[in-house]
Design an enzyme around this catalytic site. Sequence first.
Site, PDB file in Angstrom:
ATOM      1  N   ASP A 179      24.286  61.069  57.183  1.00 33.13           N
ATOM      2  CA  ASP A 179      25.808  60.686  57.641  1.00 33.13           C
ATOM      3  C   ASP A 179      26.612  60.089  56.298  1.00 33.13           C
ATOM      4  OD1 ASP A 179      25.203  61.931  59.738  1.00 33.13           O
ATOM      5  OD2 ASP A 179      25.227  60.080  60.977  1.00 33.13           O
ATOM      6  N   ARG A 196      28.830  62.339  62.544  1.00 32.67           N
ATOM      7  CA  ARG A 196      29.210  61.304  63.345  1.00 32.67           C
ATOM      8  C   ARG A 196      30.722  60.856  62.904  1.00 32.67           C
ATOM      9  NH1 ARG A 196      25.650  60.673  67.080  1.00 32.67           N
ATOM     10  NH2 ARG A 196      27.243  59.593  67.995  1.00 32.67           N
ATOM     11  N   THR A 213      20.160  58.308  55.328  1.00 31.89           N
ATOM     12  CA  THR A 213      21.046  58.958  56.540  1.00 31.89           C
ATOM     13  C   THR A 213      21.715  60.231  55.990  1.00 31.89           C
ATOM     14  OG1 THR A 213      22.885  58.925  57.775  1.00 31.89           O
ATOM     15  CG2 THR A 213      22.644  57.301  56.000  1.00 31.89           C
TER      16      THR A 213
END
Lengths: 404, 404
Positions: free
Chosen positions: B138, B182, B136
Amino acid sequence: MQSGKLVIAEGGGPTAVINQSLVGAVLEARRFPQIERIYGARYGVRGIVNEDFVDLSAETRANLEAVAATPSSALGSTRDKPDLAYCRNILATLKSHGVAWFLYIGGNDTAETVRIVSDEAAKAAYDLRCVHVPKTIDNDLMESDHAPGFPSAARFVAQAFMGADLDNRALPGVYVAVVMGRNAGFLTAASSAARMVEGDGPHLIYLPERIFDKNKFLSEIKSVHDRFGRCVIAVSEGVHDARGTPLSVRLPGTVEKDAHGNVQLSGTGALADILGEWIKSELGVNRVRADTFGYLQRSFAGCTSDVDRREAREVGEFAVKQAVWGPRNGSVTIRRLGDYAVDCALVNLDKVAGKTRVMPDAFIAPSGSDVSLSFREYLRALLGSGLPQPARLRGGAIAKVSKG
Amino acid sequence: MQSGKLVIAEGGGPTAVINQSLVGAVLEARRFPQIERIYGARYGVRGIVNEDFVDLSAETRANLEAVAATPSSALGSTRDKPDLAYCRNILATLKSHGVAWFLYIGGNDTAETVRIVSDEAAKAAYDLRCVHVPKTIDNDLMESDHAPGFPSAARFVAQAFMGADLDNRALPGVYVAVVMGRNAGFLTAASSAARMVEGDGPHLIYLPERIFDKNKFLSEIKSVHDRFGRCVIAVSEGVHDARGTPLSVRLPGTVEKDAHGNVQLSGTGALADILGEWIKSELGVNRVRADTFGYLQRSFAGCTSDVDRREAREVGEFAVKQAVWGPRNGSVTIRRLGDYAVDCALVNLDKVAGKTRVMPDAFIAPSGSDVSLSFREYLRALLGSGLPQPARLRGGAIAKVSKG
């Protein structure tokens, strides 16, 4: 023999290799004993009227080489467009510092400034040699095969679309990205270099050299999406309607103009967002993503073309030789020889100043929404060595066993 | 000895190095005779229920190495969140093909899918070994020091801010860019790696771990702008108000959610544009530019961290070893040793599945609008070798002669 100081400045939008030209000029200028000192004007011609000079003679070669490899204008830049009063101010300052050579690195607006300064110096019988050194990611300079700065920005756009297309293959939908370039489509057209095999995006390329028609745009996207289940689109920030009004100007919000009368097209995501909205609402596509490459495409640290670095260095060096030895003021241009070498040549300033070159018809596909093979040939050599080569899995499909 | 086929899939958002994990797993799996064939499921678990498999055993090593160096998910990806019926469908298909091992590369939503499949297989007494391979940009996976994919995206963000800051130095004003991530601020925080000397941007960094307050935002920008005459700002796409509502959700337009209930934050420039509007209208700054890094930060072809490439490869290889030899199903994690090495470890799926890690307080500056020194230390090793080193002119100012 003329002697005195040399002033160099950087104007207009930065590029990833403009400092190569700066350093090429400074290192060459140091070789001439008649050039007593090299001054850098900070923030373009504004640095001249403000007498804001830094001493480039004092820079170490090691640091100059590091600056050459650094994106953006190390001296600072300006969007100022000198009028006559401003220009006389420039000349007065240059004279008071004993300046005999003036080099200005920039695009067609910068060339226009050099032209006015050159003309005014002649009228005042001030023996000032003025040379415009080319630079622009828009690639819109007359008389040149291409402008330093464009190849590196083109490479960024190509690599960005390579990645965006691979991303869109993994999670299919419609992806649209808005690319810089003002009234010239070269940089948007560079997205075509991302394609390697049949079916690769960008599938559609919209250039400011063709009138933008919303219905054609949407029906072409639908057709690609029906065929591939996805669609990747490159759109120039300068696309406009039949009356020449840029699409972005018709969007809500105030319109900002610079001193040259250029409308601000970059620095917002509004155009990409409205295009994405149209695709979503009028074509009913579920997954629509809209990007605006913005300032990354001209200044990203770490994505340049080696061909561009070399040529940007050379135009700086060539400009100094022309200023010292050549018979007249002018603008440095790049000529292409065969496939592929270049020569530099000095042309009259009025051939370049304030003029805009756009993509020739031969570079645009008959559909109007793609480039031609000759553009792809034109671009190939400029991108330089070591371009990423995306690969795909080639293994065959496994036969179904559990279901009918 | 268990024998059968191995199925591998890629889920969630692509990264620049996810294919390293795929190839690490495939090359390792080929070394075990009990793994009869290696199937790749196209478009994540959707490829399993559709029986859409490609034969990875048939791939040449040369092509696999080229795929490993290619960004985005070579098998295709999905945002599907399997419910129980979907899951039973997965198991039925896997069983009918004689699959004994299932590897799924992805983030916390992907780990959740692996957990459900693992649980359902156990209930059905189907001896299926399931391993989640982390990925990821993120960096929001529990139990790991960091997740493969994050270091390369962090490097892109750092290089983008390096260039944007140099651009903003040349043409001063306010520059704001919106970064992915996010609910986790790691990727936005990575912009701090662009700073080399005092005064470098980004000057302000807004993270989703702190409540976004418009007045604080504007007054902090004003303070930087008053001091330096310019300001560069990094803002996470996930910034939200005190009630937890993301700023982007309060903007005009429809809100799109994926199957996991995640609001679509990327793919529009709306958040950056509204922030730019505020700065322009409420602070009266003339030159304001707003970018949204969009999909480039996760898929740009040609900007990866060598540390990330190596680790992404290793978690794929490690996952196969654990699947074949290890005692249980689980999720592969990365542990940091000293400064700097890593170990891999397998943890229970429920420790990672569906959970989100955010930046610890120790990584955030007391002001709430910057990172701490310990975050910068944390990040340094991940970015890998060969990061660009911007340089500046150091020559002294020239004394004024012509004016008072």
